[in-house]
Design a protein around this motif. Sequence first.
Motif, PDB file in Angstrom:
ATOM      1  N   ASP A  14      23.638   8.092  45.654  1.00 17.01           N
ATOM      2  CA  ASP A  14      23.421   6.734  45.190  1.00 17.01           C
ATOM      3  C   ASP A  14      23.718   6.545  43.709  1.00 17.01           C
ATOM      4  N   LYS A  15      23.704   7.618  42.942  1.00 24.17           N
ATOM      5  CA  LYS A  15      23.873   7.508  41.491  1.00 24.17           C
ATOM      6  C   LYS A  15      25.256   6.978  41.126  1.00 24.17           C
ATOM      7  N   VAL A  16      25.276   6.007  40.205  1.00 26.31           N
ATOM      8  CA  VAL A  16      26.557   5.490  39.720  1.00 26.31           C
ATOM      9  C   VAL A  16      26.550   5.469  38.195  1.00 26.31           C
ATOM     10  N   VAL A  17      27.702   5.713  37.625  1.00 24.15           N
ATOM     11  CA  VAL A  17      27.858   5.653  36.173  1.00 24.15           C
ATOM     12  C   VAL A  17      28.884   4.573  35.854  1.00 24.15           C
ATOM     13  N   TRP A  18      28.434   3.554  35.154  1.00 23.36           N
ATOM     14  CA  TRP A  18      29.336   2.477  34.763  1.00 23.36           C
ATOM     15  C   TRP A  18      30.003   2.818  33.444  1.00 23.36           C
ATOM     16  N   LYS A  19      31.283   2.520  33.351  1.00 22.27           N
ATOM     17  CA  LYS A  19      32.017   2.727  32.096  1.00 22.27           C
ATOM     18  C   LYS A  19      31.931   1.462  31.251  1.00 22.27           C
ATOM     19  N   ALA A  20      31.661   1.659  29.961  1.00 23.71           N
ATOM     20  CA  ALA A  20      31.664   0.549  29.008  1.00 23.71           C
ATOM     21  C   ALA A  20      32.611   0.911  27.871  1.00 23.71           C
ATOM     22  N   VAL A  23      40.280  -4.717  37.411  1.00 23.04           N
ATOM     23  CA  VAL A  23      40.552  -3.906  38.619  1.00 23.04           C
ATOM     24  C   VAL A  23      39.400  -2.964  38.961  1.00 23.04           C
ATOM     25  N   GLY A  24      38.323  -3.010  38.155  1.00 25.18           N
ATOM     26  CA  GLY A  24      37.153  -2.193  38.456  1.00 25.18           C
ATOM     27  C   GLY A  24      37.214  -0.776  37.920  1.00 25.18           C
ATOM     28  N   ALA A  25      38.213  -0.469  37.079  1.00 24.40           N
ATOM     29  CA  ALA A  25      38.295   0.868  36.473  1.00 24.40           C
ATOM     30  C   ALA A  25      37.332   0.993  35.305  1.00 24.40           C
ATOM     31  N   LEU A  26      36.861  -0.142  34.824  1.00 20.71           N
ATOM     32  CA  LEU A  26      35.916  -0.231  33.716  1.00 20.71           C
ATOM     33  C   LEU A  26      34.921  -1.324  34.102  1.00 20.71           C
ATOM     34  N   GLN A  27      33.639  -1.104  33.791  1.00 17.04           N
ATOM     35  CA  GLN A  27      32.642  -2.106  34.206  1.00 17.04           C
ATOM     36  C   GLN A  27      32.289  -3.092  33.094  1.00 17.04           C
ATOM     37  N   ILE A  28      32.072  -2.593  31.877  1.00 15.68           N
ATOM     38  CA  ILE A  28      31.618  -3.465  30.790  1.00 15.68           C
ATOM     39  C   ILE A  28      32.586  -3.394  29.613  1.00 15.68           C
ATOM     40  N   ALA A  29      33.033  -4.549  29.146  1.00 12.10           N
ATOM     41  CA  ALA A  29      33.928  -4.605  27.984  1.00 12.10           C
ATOM     42  C   ALA A  29      33.404  -5.650  27.010  1.00 12.10           C
ATOM     43  N   LEU A  88      36.793 -18.778   9.985  1.00 14.98           N
ATOM     44  CA  LEU A  88      36.442 -18.658  11.403  1.00 14.98           C
ATOM     45  C   LEU A  88      35.067 -18.015  11.575  1.00 14.98           C
ATOM     46  N   ILE A  89      34.268 -18.586  12.448  1.00 16.54           N
ATOM     47  CA  ILE A  89      33.014 -17.967  12.890  1.00 16.54           C
ATOM     48  C   ILE A  89      33.107 -17.942  14.406  1.00 16.54           C
ATOM     49  N   ILE A  90      33.519 -16.791  14.930  1.00 18.40           N
ATOM     50  CA  ILE A  90      33.796 -16.702  16.371  1.00 18.40           C
ATOM     51  C   ILE A  90      32.826 -15.743  17.042  1.00 18.40           C
ATOM     52  N   PRO A  91      32.002 -16.230  17.971  1.00 20.35           N
ATOM     53  CA  PRO A  91      31.163 -15.295  18.712  1.00 20.35           C
ATOM     54  C   PRO A  91      32.030 -14.431  19.627  1.00 20.35           C
ATOM     55  N   GLU A  92      31.478 -13.321  20.083  1.00 16.71           N
ATOM     56  CA  GLU A  92      32.196 -12.460  21.023  1.00 16.71           C
ATOM     57  C   GLU A  92      31.415 -12.435  22.332  1.00 16.71           C
ATOM     58  N   ILE A  93      32.043 -11.920  23.374  1.00 23.46           N
ATOM     59  CA  ILE A  93      31.345 -11.851  24.657  1.00 23.46           C
ATOM     60  C   ILE A  93      31.419 -10.436  25.220  1.00 23.46           C
ATOM     61  N   PHE A  94      30.449 -10.114  26.062  1.00 26.98           N
ATOM     62  CA  PHE A  94      30.604  -8.883  26.826  1.00 26.98           C
ATOM     63  C   PHE A  94      30.636  -9.258  28.295  1.00 26.98           C
ATOM     64  N   VAL A  95      31.613  -8.680  28.988  1.00 23.27           N
ATOM     65  CA  VAL A  95      31.900  -9.065  30.370  1.00 23.27           C
ATOM     66  C   VAL A  95      31.760  -7.870  31.301  1.00 23.27           C
ATOM     67  N   PHE A  96      31.620  -8.184  32.583  1.00 21.23           N
ATOM     68  CA  PHE A  96      31.432  -7.170  33.617  1.00 21.23           C
ATOM     69  C   PHE A  96      32.500  -7.355  34.689  1.00 21.23           C
ATOM     70  N   SER A  97      32.961  -6.268  35.240  1.00 18.83           N
ATOM     71  CA  SER A  97      33.994  -6.329  36.274  1.00 18.83           C
ATOM     72  C   SER A  97      33.497  -7.076  37.515  1.00 18.83           C
ATOM     73  N   LYS A  98      34.199  -8.129  37.904  1.00 18.82           N
ATOM     74  CA  LYS A  98      33.780  -8.879  39.106  1.00 18.82           C
ATOM     75  C   LYS A  98      33.916  -8.019  40.353  1.00 18.82           C
ATOM     76  N   ARG A  99      34.910  -7.144  40.345  1.00 18.38           N
ATOM     77  CA  ARG A  99      35.103  -6.260  41.503  1.00 18.38           C
ATOM     78  C   ARG A  99      33.861  -5.388  41.721  1.00 18.38           C
ATOM     79  N   THR A 100      33.292  -4.869  40.627  1.00 12.63           N
ATOM     80  CA  THR A 100      32.063  -4.066  40.741  1.00 12.63           C
ATOM     81  C   THR A 100      30.867  -4.963  41.020  1.00 12.63           C
TER      82      THR A 100
END
Length: 328
Positions: free
Chosen positions: A27-33, A84-90, A237-249
Amino acid sequence: MKRRELIKLCASSLAAGTVPGIALAQDKVVWKASDVHPLGYPTVEAIQRMGKKLEQQTNGRISIQMYPSMQLGGEKEMIEQAQVGALQIARISVGAMGPVVDELNVFNLPFIFRDEAHMRKVIDGPIGTELLDKISASPQTRLIALGWMDAGTRNVYSNKPVTKPGDLKGMKVRMMGNPIFVETMNAMGGNGVAMGFNELYSAMQTGVVDGAENNEPTVLAQNHYQVAKVYSLTGHLIIPEIFVFSKRTWDTLTPADQQLLKKLAREAQMEQRQLWDEKSAKATEELKAKGVQFVAADKAAFYKATQPVRDKYGTKFGALLKRIEDTK
């Protein structure tokens, strides 16, 4: 116990998840960020802290492995891997997502926020939530937007002071690959050059570009102060950033895991902000100690010069711009 009975017992125990170490291991999973910044940078640290909480609250079932310092490529590559799900968090810049979710380009406009406090009110409120939801709902992105991160105020840095539009004449300045940013620099008086972040140090070193623009922690973390000794406080410029997650995962997760991730992401958003404020103040002092000259700039002149950019790209977002302006 006969061999056949032992096999039968193990099979039923496995199905029930009671064989120590077997079902758990499966069951253990390791997500890549991934992030372009190094370990210790506020955006990296916030995701690592989120990973520790995730591991703790799932009893070790889910953990996060961080790949900092562009180990998996720049933002463009990170987005593609997450899709494509090769990475989970960017952790990516809004600038990179603007061409996909058009409304995000509002945040990419020059001088759209009065200051960083104003920007935080906007991203923490309904406007911020609505834009995250649009990213997640867009079939083009194939990403789930988890939260916002602070990236401070962007200023021009080079080897000469930039205090007014005329100072940028003839200067090639690296900008993120979004037409709005390139046109912003052009309107400010320089020549905007779209270029990958991972190419920037050598480009400044060899004179391919004369300067760049970013926040203080980035200039320090990427050693850009070694090739650019003047930091001009243009504040364009004052630009916030986002962190996203793979929809495939994401689509493989249980509703409970999805809710847990959303909860921890919100906490990460607020923790990163505290880390950012500390890092930003410290980075400014360190840059000064390393010989970087901080120069005040005529923001009113740059605001006036960039009005055509706001007119060109902001007109269709009139209602949204009004809501941002009215956010107190």
